[in-house]
Design an enzyme around this catalytic site. Structure first.
Site, short mmCIF file in Angstrom:
data_model
loop_
_atom_site.label_atom_id
_atom_site.label_comp_id
_atom_site.label_asym_id
_atom_site.label_seq_id
_atom_site.Cartn_x
_atom_site.Cartn_y
_atom_site.Cartn_z
N THR A 32 0.84 -1.20 0.00
CA THR A 32 0.00 0.00 0.00
C THR A 32 0.88 1.25 0.00
OG1 THR A 32 -1.85 -1.09 1.07
CG2 THR A 32 -1.71 1.29 1.33
N GLN A 108 -4.70 -7.59 -5.35
CA GLN A 108 -5.13 -8.08 -4.05
C GLN A 108 -6.46 -7.43 -3.68
OE1 GLN A 108 -3.38 -6.89 -0.17
NE2 GLN A 108 -2.72 -9.03 -0.04
N HIS A 192 -7.28 -11.01 0.05
CA HIS A 192 -6.56 -10.59 1.26
C HIS A 192 -7.34 -11.10 2.47
CE1 HIS A 192 -3.94 -8.58 3.86
NE2 HIS A 192 -3.97 -7.35 3.39
N ASN A 195 -3.58 -10.13 8.01
CA ASN A 195 -3.21 -8.84 8.62
C ASN A 195 -4.35 -8.13 9.35
OD1 ASN A 195 -0.76 -9.40 7.55
ND2 ASN A 195 -0.74 -7.76 6.05
N TYR A 197 -7.56 -7.76 8.66
CA TYR A 197 -8.64 -7.13 7.92
C TYR A 197 -9.90 -8.02 7.95
CZ TYR A 197 -4.99 -3.88 6.67
OH TYR A 197 -3.98 -2.96 6.76
N ASN A 252 -2.74 -5.00 13.16
CA ASN A 252 -4.11 -4.49 13.27
C ASN A 252 -4.92 -5.21 14.35
OD1 ASN A 252 -3.99 -2.45 11.21
ND2 ASN A 252 -3.95 -4.10 9.71
N ARG A 342 9.16 -4.67 0.89
CA ARG A 342 9.86 -3.39 0.85
C ARG A 342 11.10 -3.37 -0.04
NH1 ARG A 342 8.99 -0.10 6.55
NH2 ARG A 342 6.71 -0.09 6.41
#
Length: 383
Positions: A32, A108, A192, A195, A197, A252, A342
């Site tokens: 993101t 995604q 997805h 994480n 969500y 999260n 990254r």
């Protein structure tokens, strides 16, 4: 005598994954970047992904950034959606640019659930979740300050629990987004379910306190994910569908006190769907690989065995803190693909750098979220 061939695949060997023949086993993980004002992809995004799509230097497969399936699915400012005709047309420019470079790209599909803010929700309504439990988490907002758009992190809002009669609409939103993705030129999709969500929120005891058919025992908490996966595979074919899971991450405020049986159940349910791949984040998302929840360390090899023993044929993709040596070790131990996050931000030619042992560009952390070309499309390729 002929030299003995290595029994282990190299990170740079081609591989057949679902509907695609990939030139290498290096995957660009979804990242993101908050560079889609108005929730619409931009020409700059097309440049960014095309830079990383070249088969000789970049990713064998690109997983485009997390992309909400409906207006209520948004939880961060300036993230691109895939639920309006304008968004579909704009994504087409991105996928065309990637394909022009010879690359493969999937998107995604995302619903953030409770990881959102009323400022990002239609009509300023509360975010939705399995249960009305506020997450100990933050989200990213952009505000107008003296005529300038300024971004920053704020606490998420308190959600409301989804009604039982709303859940078919969630499933339908994922299905339509999958169809929109194919219309937009994507080679496939990744669901997805990681994480912390929405789909992950339903899976975990910490965020799912429901007492109906979608809460309580594992098979009930996994019901919505199963319905979503069935819907999208029926819509576009399992060979064009992947899924992302993060069994032990605390991202999260994701919590479950016994993740091993939960996620082994999940992958056994996924096995008959003929998926292209299963994408597993090992440990803490973006952090410690040995992070654990529950009474004992998570057994990722057992997770893969559970999937294979149930007949799962999709490629097994691993993710979190990999370098070349660790990636080659993972392939030798049964993984098929390795996702890098990254490092791909700062190195559009990451695959070449890994293959040739070239140094990596340093990451500009100040430009990770929001902004323009700086720290996005201006990282240099190796000479």
């Amino acid at each position: 005598m002929e030299p003995t061939a290595s029994l282990s695949p190299s990170l740079f060997d081609p591989i057949r994954v679902g509907a695609w023949t990939l030139p290498n086993r290096v995957v660009m993980a979804p990242l993101t970047r908050n560079r889609a004002p108005g929730q619409v992809p931009t020409a700059l995004m097309a440049t960014y992904y095309a830079q990383r799509a070249r088969p000789d230097t970049g990713a064998g497969l690109i997983i485009a950034e997390a992309t909400p399936v409906c207006p209520e699915g948004h939880g961060y400012a300036d993230t691109p959606g895939l639920h309006t005709p304008e968004q579909v047309r704009a994504w087409r420019a991105v996928t065309d640019a990637v394909h022009a470079e010879g690359g493969h790209i999937v998107v995604q599909l995302w619903h953030v659930g409770r990881i959102s803010h009323v400022a990002l929700q239609p009509g300023g309504q509360p975010p939705v979740a399995p249960s009305a439990i506020r997450a100990a988490a933050k989200t990213y907002l952009v505000q107008d300050v003296d005529g300038r758009r300024v971004g920053g992190f704020v606490d998420v809002s308190e959600p409301r629990a989804l009604r039982l009669d709303e859940l078919p609409g969630i499933v339908a939103a994922y299905r339509q987004a999958a169809l929109n993705a194919i219309e937009a030129g994507f080679d496939g999709i990744e669901i997805h379910a990681a994480n912390g969500y929405l789909l992950d929120q339903f899976l975990r005891r910490g965020s799912n306190h429901r007492t109906d058919a979608y809460g309580g025992p594992i098979e009930h908490r996994a019901r919505l994910l199963g319905e979503v996966m069935t819907a999208v595979t029926q819509a576009i074919g399992g060979e064009r569908v992947g899924i992302r899971l993060s069994p032990v991450t605390p991202a999260n405020d994701a919590q479950d006190d016994d993740p091993q049986p939960l996620f082994e159940y999940v992958v056994r349910q996924l096995a008959p769907l003929g998926l292209a791949y299963v994408h597993v984040i090992e440990g803490q998302t973006g952090g410690a690989r040995d992070y654990q929840q529950g009474p004992q360390p998570f057994d990722y090899a057992a997770l893969r065995r559970a999937y294979r023993d149930a007949g799962g044929t999709g490629a097994w993709m691993v993710n979190n803190g990999y370098d070349r040596a660790l990636a080659e070790q993972a392939l030798a131990q049964g993984a098929d693909l390795v996702a890098f996050g990254r490092p791909f931000i700062a190195n559009p030619d990451l695959t070449r750098r890994l293959r040739e042992g070239l140094p990596l560009n340093p990451l500009q952390r100040a430009t990770l979220y929001g902004g323009g070309a700086e720290g996005y499309t201006d990282y240099p390729f190796a000479a």
